[in-house]
Write an enzyme that holds these catalytic residues in place. Structure first.
Site, mmCIF file in Angstrom:
data_model
loop_
_atom_site.group_PDB
_atom_site.id
_atom_site.type_symbol
_atom_site.label_atom_id
_atom_site.label_comp_id
_atom_site.label_asym_id
_atom_site.label_seq_id
_atom_site.Cartn_x
_atom_site.Cartn_y
_atom_site.Cartn_z
ATOM 1 N N LYS A 194 3.233 -7.109 19.730
ATOM 2 C CA LYS A 194 4.341 -6.625 18.904
ATOM 3 C C LYS A 194 3.992 -5.288 18.256
ATOM 4 C CE LYS A 194 7.954 -6.929 15.895
ATOM 5 N NZ LYS A 194 8.490 -7.782 14.856
ATOM 6 N N LEU A 243 8.017 -14.979 7.470
ATOM 7 C CA LEU A 243 7.797 -14.397 6.136
ATOM 8 C C LEU A 243 7.612 -12.879 6.203
ATOM 9 C CD1 LEU A 243 5.472 -17.324 5.224
ATOM 10 C CD2 LEU A 243 7.638 -16.863 4.058
ATOM 11 N N PRO A 244 7.812 -12.197 5.072
ATOM 12 C CA PRO A 244 7.822 -10.721 5.095
ATOM 13 C C PRO A 244 6.475 -10.059 5.402
ATOM 14 C CG PRO A 244 8.870 -11.562 3.085
ATOM 15 C CD PRO A 244 8.194 -12.729 3.757
ATOM 16 N N THR A 301 5.729 -10.922 11.297
ATOM 17 C CA THR A 301 4.942 -9.835 11.877
ATOM 18 C C THR A 301 3.868 -9.449 10.874
ATOM 19 O OG1 THR A 301 6.785 -9.025 13.184
ATOM 20 C CG2 THR A 301 5.009 -7.463 12.725
#
Lengths: 298, 298, 298, 298
Positions: free
Chosen positions: D170, D64-65, D95
């Protein structure tokens, strides 16, 4: 009194005129013949070199663009130190780095002279009106001696301490000035983007803890102050390239002193960008252009 | 008038007291029982929930630490919106982001209410003395209605525009404030390192273009101003962690608006460092500690 | 061949030794008598001045701390240009600003000589082993001529373009290096604060898009790489003060070119802080100390 | 195996396709009907809600965004937690910030499930080719269980530590990436302004200590690398707005951890400027546009 005056630029020329008006006798030197010619028309005597300008005078005043010029004008073979009578005080009104001031003071001392730093604020308007502020680095005794000379050119003559502290005061003030102007620009542009009226926002800031000269006297947002350069296309005022020069002096001095100048260094880069965009001759409040209307076609 | 008041912290408690003193009747709510108890002792009525506090009142005032609290207090099952009579104006005095204000305004509207942002400046001193400044985002009509309520708690009630512009004004002012304080700290510490007397330097800045509240009223260099927090070990005043919070709001708003905040973002990191050093509870002028005495043994 | 070698510091002395080993005959000059004495013991001839060192030679090599030294060594009354035979190439291995290179090249040309910039990378280890990289700014023809001389001191001899491009390459590389090291430090310290194992994080970065020399070869986090200065208390390696000097050259060059250097200018301030803390002699990867363990007692 | 897959955007759709190709059975959900339709054509079953997608499955995968979507998809009334069988592992490939991961992990645990963070790198190319890198925050035991699922979508499956460390890895990698790309841009543009050939400069950097992925694989200067986005008008690659999002996560995480992120915060502002200029959809190496060709007519 007889004064050697070297450096007849936008600031130096009106300062020299005010010395003439006060009744002093002037030997003037500049590389620009037209500038010399104009002063001669007002009663000054043209000198063929800094050395010639300094020969036989009671005071020397210099107003030059940068440290390299000051060094050359003083120490070249035909420089001031080669001609100036022993015991004479050399008053440098240029804005340069404190380290150069100290080395020039040593060179002058070795020659039997005193070198005093007296950078100004007030711009070409103040230079013409004789209302400049002088920030002076000199011993208390020397300060008393030179004060009358400076009073012919300025209204506010402040002793900042020993040699070089005049430059320190000027540099530190302009460091704050550059940072506050960029900070106010950032906030005014952010407010605009978030939908508040610029005049209302300026009103809140100017009566609150964000209050500063960059907001209440020279607000960079067009329309907020009729008297600010922003109201006339950022013309007049204090040029962005001059602010860039002073921020360079501040960060160089910080490097010399191993002192962090986080905001000063970043602000310098903002003015560097403004200069690269071709806006270096605008008033330094044009730095707000980096924050407004940045949308470009791609 | 009958007012529901939610949030009795360092700021909220004295504000609520001033409403009581002005003759209003208060339902109060806070998670902290001692704070509630103290207000009850002054004449308020304790409510079991925000909903209960808002039931049957003519006004609701909230004063909370952050956006998440405002959301919860308004929209939870036992929140304000579940109890407040239709047509009531909810005045939020918290400092939060403009985007949350807008979403709360929509939620209130859907409930038949109006949500008004009215963040303050003036600190706990101003809250106690009833001399706060309120920056209000509201329609002109609503502003006229709530003004008398706010005048019981503050002296200067400014309408900044429509909903959320009160927060925009507050955030933008404190963005300028954070930047000027760090900028003045940078310049004062640089001046010290270069050998100028701090009081002399402050004097030059305060009568020149670097003039700002951070220099002439709250100068961060100890000894320059007897009335500044710097003179009492950086106690009192406006906490560095609160400035850090406000700079976070400013840079978040800038991110939301896709607006650069170069100096704001960097200044935020400086306050983050100050907080990490354990100095977040000091007055925010303690940011000068990042520039002075940084020499450490290795 | 007969070579005049000026500047026998940490880098210059082993470079001169390698020229001797390669069979060249050397006139050496340095202000430090011990350094001269040591080279004389290895077969060099001591010269009384840069002029004397350059008299009658086929090449001149200079390796000096900063631009001011290069200027003095070349142009003083007893400088290189006063003694060097016409047509001789002067190879300057110092790291200095491109503008000084250009003015020295003009001075040399006026004297009938060629000035070539050939700054190095590889540190004192590479200087001793004869494995330095030389970044050369010279015409293609001059590059062919001086290559054999440089090959006695280095392994990788790169022509970067015309005069001054050797310095540009060095400065730009070290600009990237300073920024990546501070960036890696910021990320490693953030990762640590957020609870990831440092070696795991470095492993991810080094096999991903964050990969860089500052992470995979000189990682600043202790324990990640046994071979990095971080594993031995940040000793050895490339001194933080040298990085500070090179970032100063980069931002000066950016100022000269009216080119923004936002990250470079900020990184310079970080190294300035490190230096002010007394850690300037540590390897430059010690910049991570600004991000770790910043909690201090107040 | 039976998998619920939620989020069929540019990354999610090809990832889901690879799971289908590997023989898994998929319930898919997305607000975009076309995306669902396309997956159904490839053999997936459409679900009416996240709850429906998660009902009766052995694994749930979400892509998902942003954090707000993950929260809603998991905890809404028709969300994943309302339908997923007890004991099922939920693998979130989005992320998002580590703090949200931790709160989602608690919510999942309270529901009898395990929430694992597994953000990816490799872009849409890697998602299609099934060569993504997964950075996983999970217990060693859970990591062994989910590895086979991830191997259908990626090549490199790395365990970074306990819950949330996948996001930390990340975020920290992309923090370094954003800084190095802006740093390389700064240096390449400075080199160009100072007259060195860009390919030569890149060659020096790539074989020296400035070496990094942003220079040797994705060099932002057009003409240096045929395979880089700079060679095709900054199309393809990793969008500047995605880098802006990740730098926002990094600085938010730094704020949360009271950890300074000087360079990260400044780099974020540079990407914010790029986005404001309308270049947010270009590859993030287009940040060099802030340094080149900034001269504008006034």
């Amino acid at each position: 009194m007889k004064i050697g005056f070297i450096g007849l630029g936008n600031m130096g020329a009106p300062m020299a005129l005010n010395l003439l008006k006060a009744g002093h006798s002037l030997n003037v030197f500049d590389l620009n013949d037209a500038a010399v010619h104009s002063l001669v028309g007002a009663g000054a005597k043209a000198a063929a070199s800094p050395k010639a300008a300094a020969t036989g005078v009671e005071w020397v005043v210099t107003m030059l663009p940068a440290a390299a010029h000051v060094k050359r004008v003083l120490t070249a073979d035909d420089g001031v130190l080669a001609g100036v009578p022993e015991g004479t005080i050399i008053i440098d009104c240029s804005t340069i780095d404190p380290a150069t001031v100290k080395s020039m003071a040593e060179a002058a001392k070795a020659n039997g002279n005193t070198f005093v730093d007296a950078p100004v604020s007030g711009g070409t308007g103040g230079a013409t009106a004789g209302t400049l502020t002088f920030m002076v680095g000199a011993s208390a005794a020397d300060f008393r001696k030179i004060r009358p000379v400076l009073q012919a050119m300025g209204r506010n003559i402040v002793r900042c301490g020993e040699t070089s502290t005049g430059q320190v005061a000027k540099i530190c003030n302009n460091l704050v000035l550059g940072i506050t102007m960029a900070g106010v620009s950032e906030a005014m542009a952010l407010g605009e983007a978030l939908g508040i009226d610029a005049a209302v926002l300026a009103g809140v800031i100017n009566t609150s803890t964000g209050r500063c000269w960059s907001s209440d006297t020279c607000n960079p947002f067009p329309g907020v102050l009729d008297s600010a350069p922003a109201a006339r296309g950022y013309t007049g005022g204090f040029g962005a390239d001059l602010m860039l020069k002073d921020l360079g002096l501040a960060t160089d001095a910080a490097k010399f002193a191993r002192q962090p100048a986080y905001l000063g260094a970043l602000t310098q880069q903002l003015y560097q960008t403004l200069s690269a965009r071709g806006e270096g001759r605008l008033d330094f409040s044009a730095v707000i252009n980096l924050y407004r209307g940045i949308k470009v076609a791609i």
